[in-house]
Design a protein around this motif. Structure first.
Motif, PDB file in Angstrom:
ATOM      1  N   SER A 131      39.790   5.180  13.176  1.00 27.32           N
ATOM      2  CA  SER A 131      40.605   4.540  12.172  1.00 27.32           C
ATOM      3  C   SER A 131      41.666   3.574  12.775  1.00 27.32           C
ATOM      4  O   SER A 131      41.782   2.530  12.423  1.00 27.32           O
ATOM      5  CB  SER A 131      41.646   5.548  11.598  1.00 27.32           C
ATOM      6  N   LYS A 132      42.378   4.045  13.738  1.00 32.22           N
ATOM      7  CA  LYS A 132      43.200   3.410  14.564  1.00 32.22           C
ATOM      8  C   LYS A 132      42.272   1.992  15.470  1.00 32.22           C
ATOM      9  O   LYS A 132      43.051   0.695  15.379  1.00 32.22           O
ATOM     10  CB  LYS A 132      43.848   4.094  15.728  1.00 32.22           C
ATOM     11  N   TRP A 133      41.190   2.390  15.873  1.00 31.12           N
ATOM     12  CA  TRP A 133      40.503   1.203  16.422  1.00 31.12           C
ATOM     13  C   TRP A 133      40.079   0.093  15.559  1.00 31.12           C
ATOM     14  O   TRP A 133      40.209  -0.946  15.765  1.00 31.12           O
ATOM     15  CB  TRP A 133      39.129   2.145  17.203  1.00 31.12           C
ATOM     16  N   LEU A 134      39.499   0.594  14.422  1.00 30.23           N
ATOM     17  CA  LEU A 134      39.222  -0.386  13.446  1.00 30.23           C
ATOM     18  C   LEU A 134      40.374  -1.380  13.197  1.00 30.23           C
ATOM     19  O   LEU A 134      40.245  -2.386  12.590  1.00 30.23           O
ATOM     20  CB  LEU A 134      38.630   0.336  12.319  1.00 30.23           C
ATOM     21  N   LYS A 135      41.659  -0.555  12.846  1.00 28.94           N
ATOM     22  CA  LYS A 135      42.895  -1.466  12.342  1.00 28.94           C
ATOM     23  C   LYS A 135      43.498  -2.427  13.499  1.00 28.94           C
ATOM     24  O   LYS A 135      43.926  -3.383  13.069  1.00 28.94           O
ATOM     25  CB  LYS A 135      44.048  -0.491  12.106  1.00 28.94           C
ATOM     26  N   SER A 136      43.188  -1.916  14.783  1.00 27.61           N
ATOM     27  CA  SER A 136      43.720  -2.593  15.898  1.00 27.61           C
ATOM     28  C   SER A 136      42.737  -3.781  16.532  1.00 27.61           C
ATOM     29  O   SER A 136      42.980  -4.647  16.929  1.00 27.61           O
ATOM     30  CB  SER A 136      44.082  -1.779  16.913  1.00 27.61           C
ATOM     31  N   GLN A 137      41.497  -3.468  16.260  1.00 25.25           N
ATOM     32  CA  GLN A 137      40.293  -4.231  17.245  1.00 25.25           C
ATOM     33  C   GLN A 137      39.506  -4.955  16.284  1.00 25.25           C
ATOM     34  O   GLN A 137      38.505  -5.707  16.873  1.00 25.25           O
ATOM     35  CB  GLN A 137      40.011  -3.768  18.478  1.00 25.25           C
ATOM     36  N   TRP A 138      39.451  -4.657  15.041  1.00 26.15           N
ATOM     37  CA  TRP A 138      38.160  -5.254  13.972  1.00 26.15           C
ATOM     38  C   TRP A 138      38.878  -6.122  13.019  1.00 26.15           C
ATOM     39  O   TRP A 138      40.018  -5.933  12.674  1.00 26.15           O
ATOM     40  CB  TRP A 138      37.452  -3.944  13.573  1.00 26.15           C
ATOM     41  N   PRO A 139      38.330  -6.952  12.433  1.00 28.97           N
ATOM     42  CA  PRO A 139      38.890  -7.859  11.345  1.00 28.97           C
ATOM     43  C   PRO A 139      38.424  -7.293   9.845  1.00 28.97           C
ATOM     44  O   PRO A 139      38.684  -8.086   9.296  1.00 28.97           O
ATOM     45  CB  PRO A 139      38.027  -8.878  11.489  1.00 28.97           C
ATOM     46  N   PHE A 140      38.612  -6.004   9.927  1.00 22.98           N
ATOM     47  CA  PHE A 140      38.631  -5.339   8.324  1.00 22.98           C
ATOM     48  C   PHE A 140      39.915  -4.991   7.875  1.00 22.98           C
ATOM     49  O   PHE A 140      40.810  -4.495   8.411  1.00 22.98           O
ATOM     50  CB  PHE A 140      37.819  -4.071   8.553  1.00 22.98           C
ATOM     51  N   GLN A 141      40.066  -5.128   6.763  1.00 23.38           N
ATOM     52  CA  GLN A 141      41.234  -4.836   6.021  1.00 23.38           C
ATOM     53  C   GLN A 141      41.073  -3.602   5.073  1.00 23.38           C
ATOM     54  O   GLN A 141      42.155  -2.443   5.000  1.00 23.38           O
ATOM     55  CB  GLN A 141      41.569  -5.993   4.791  1.00 23.38           C
ATOM     56  N   LYS A 142      39.887  -3.353   4.520  1.00 21.24           N
ATOM     57  CA  LYS A 142      39.445  -2.371   3.797  1.00 21.24           C
ATOM     58  C   LYS A 142      38.350  -1.643   4.237  1.00 21.24           C
ATOM     59  O   LYS A 142      37.257  -2.134   4.263  1.00 21.24           O
ATOM     60  CB  LYS A 142      39.317  -2.556   2.196  1.00 21.24           C
ATOM     61  N   VAL A 143      38.531  -0.524   4.605  1.00 22.00           N
ATOM     62  CA  VAL A 143      37.520   0.473   5.387  1.00 22.00           C
ATOM     63  C   VAL A 143      37.025   1.541   4.317  1.00 22.00           C
ATOM     64  O   VAL A 143      37.868   2.267   4.007  1.00 22.00           O
ATOM     65  CB  VAL A 143      37.674   0.852   6.702  1.00 22.00           C
ATOM     66  N   ALA A 144      35.894   1.643   4.169  1.00 24.04           N
ATOM     67  CA  ALA A 144      35.429   2.863   3.372  1.00 24.04           C
ATOM     68  C   ALA A 144      34.617   3.901   4.172  1.00 24.04           C
ATOM     69  O   ALA A 144      33.995   3.423   5.326  1.00 24.04           O
ATOM     70  CB  ALA A 144      34.240   2.339   2.222  1.00 24.04           C
ATOM     71  N   TYR A 145      35.039   5.168   4.012  1.00 26.65           N
ATOM     72  CA  TYR A 145      34.463   6.193   4.702  1.00 26.65           C
ATOM     73  C   TYR A 145      33.749   7.121   3.523  1.00 26.65           C
ATOM     74  O   TYR A 145      34.313   8.170   3.095  1.00 26.65           O
ATOM     75  CB  TYR A 145      35.604   7.163   5.118  1.00 26.65           C
ATOM     76  N   PRO A 146      32.635   6.708   3.070  1.00 25.39           N
ATOM     77  CA  PRO A 146      31.754   7.181   2.267  1.00 25.39           C
ATOM     78  C   PRO A 146      31.435   8.744   2.698  1.00 25.39           C
ATOM     79  O   PRO A 146      31.031   9.061   3.871  1.00 25.39           O
ATOM     80  CB  PRO A 146      30.592   6.559   1.963  1.00 25.39           C
ATOM     81  N   GLY A 147      31.578   9.664   1.721  1.00 26.46           N
ATOM     82  CA  GLY A 147      31.356  11.048   1.978  1.00 26.46           C
ATOM     83  C   GLY A 147      32.447  11.695   2.835  1.00 26.46           C
ATOM     84  O   GLY A 147      32.375  12.915   2.963  1.00 26.46           O
ATOM     85  N   ARG A 148      33.435  11.116   3.014  1.00 28.74           N
ATOM     86  CA  ARG A 148      34.650  11.705   3.810  1.00 28.74           C
ATOM     87  C   ARG A 148      35.738  11.320   3.012  1.00 28.74           C
ATOM     88  O   ARG A 148      36.374  12.571   2.331  1.00 28.74           O
ATOM     89  CB  ARG A 148      34.853  11.218   5.153  1.00 28.74           C
ATOM     90  N   LEU A 149      36.403  10.203   3.072  1.00 27.15           N
ATOM     91  CA  LEU A 149      37.716   9.959   2.322  1.00 27.15           C
ATOM     92  C   LEU A 149      37.252   9.607   0.837  1.00 27.15           C
ATOM     93  O   LEU A 149      37.961   9.456  -0.317  1.00 27.15           O
ATOM     94  CB  LEU A 149      38.339   8.795   2.980  1.00 27.15           C
ATOM     95  N   ILE A 150      35.903   9.235   0.697  1.00 26.67           N
ATOM     96  CA  ILE A 150      35.535   8.782  -0.975  1.00 26.67           C
ATOM     97  C   ILE A 150      34.521   9.677  -0.904  1.00 26.67           C
ATOM     98  O   ILE A 150      33.072   9.740  -0.251  1.00 26.67           O
ATOM     99  CB  ILE A 150      34.790   7.311  -0.858  1.00 26.67           C
ATOM    100  N   PRO A 151      34.374  10.528  -2.074  1.00 28.03           N
ATOM    101  CA  PRO A 151      33.405  11.656  -2.313  1.00 28.03           C
ATOM    102  C   PRO A 151      32.189  10.947  -2.741  1.00 28.03           C
ATOM    103  O   PRO A 151      32.101   9.732  -3.360  1.00 28.03           O
ATOM    104  CB  PRO A 151      33.809  12.393  -3.704  1.00 28.03           C
TER     105      PRO A 151
END
Length: 162
Positions: A131-151
């Motif tokens: 989560s921290k890596w995607l926020k700090s080093q990737w160009p994504f604003q909205k990340v989906a975690y299907p099956g984890r944070l999204i049922p």
């Protein structure tokens, strides 16, 4: 058409933490990855969706290598990014991370990850690192975690899986 990532974006090659060495999931880690996958086949069922039957309990190393070559090619062409999660000594594979284009218009990417069953206590730590890596080093604003944070039921509705 919206691009998955900017054309000039270079995906990180490695990430080092006090617990993990994260590197591209490719044929260089084939034996370690295969051992990790085969040690956790039951737990990995459905990791990519409710009807996704990977890995097969009788998957061979050769079949695994074929799959790793696909991940390697996707990484090179920036279509998707798969990483192996190793220990810091790089002699044990804890699991994998997959960063894919989102099938939902509400998200920039879909992220899947797994931790081998004998190291499941590291799952929350891996989530925090990713989560921290995607926020700090990737160009994504909205990340989906299907099956984890999204049922899965909610995710399937978003991407209209029937």
């Amino acid at each position: 058409m919206k691009h998955f990532i900017p054309k000039d974006f270079e995906a990180p090659i490695n990430l080092e933490t006090d617990i993990f060495h994260i590197c591209p999931l490719d044929t260089n880690v084939a034996n370690l990855d295969y051992e990790a996958v085969m040690s956790s086949t039951t737990e990995l069922q459905g990791i990519f969706g409710r009807d996704f039957s990977w890995p097969k309990p009788n998957m061979t190393l050769e079949e695994s290598i074929t799959s790793l070559k696909v991940h390697e090619q996707e990484f090179k062409t920036k279509k998707a990014f798969a990483y192996s999660v190793l220990n810091t000594d790089r002699n044990k594979c804890f699991g994998s991370i997959y960063i894919d284009p989102s099938r939902s218009k509400q998200f920039d990417c879909e992220v899947y990850y797994w931790i081998r069953s004998d190291s499941i206590v590291l799952q929350e730590k891996l989530f925090n690192v990713v989560s921290k890596w995607l926020k700090s080093q990737w160009p994504f604003q909205k990340v989906a975690y299907p099956g984890r944070l999204i049922p899965w039921e909610n995710w399937d509705k978003q991407v209209k899986v029937v």
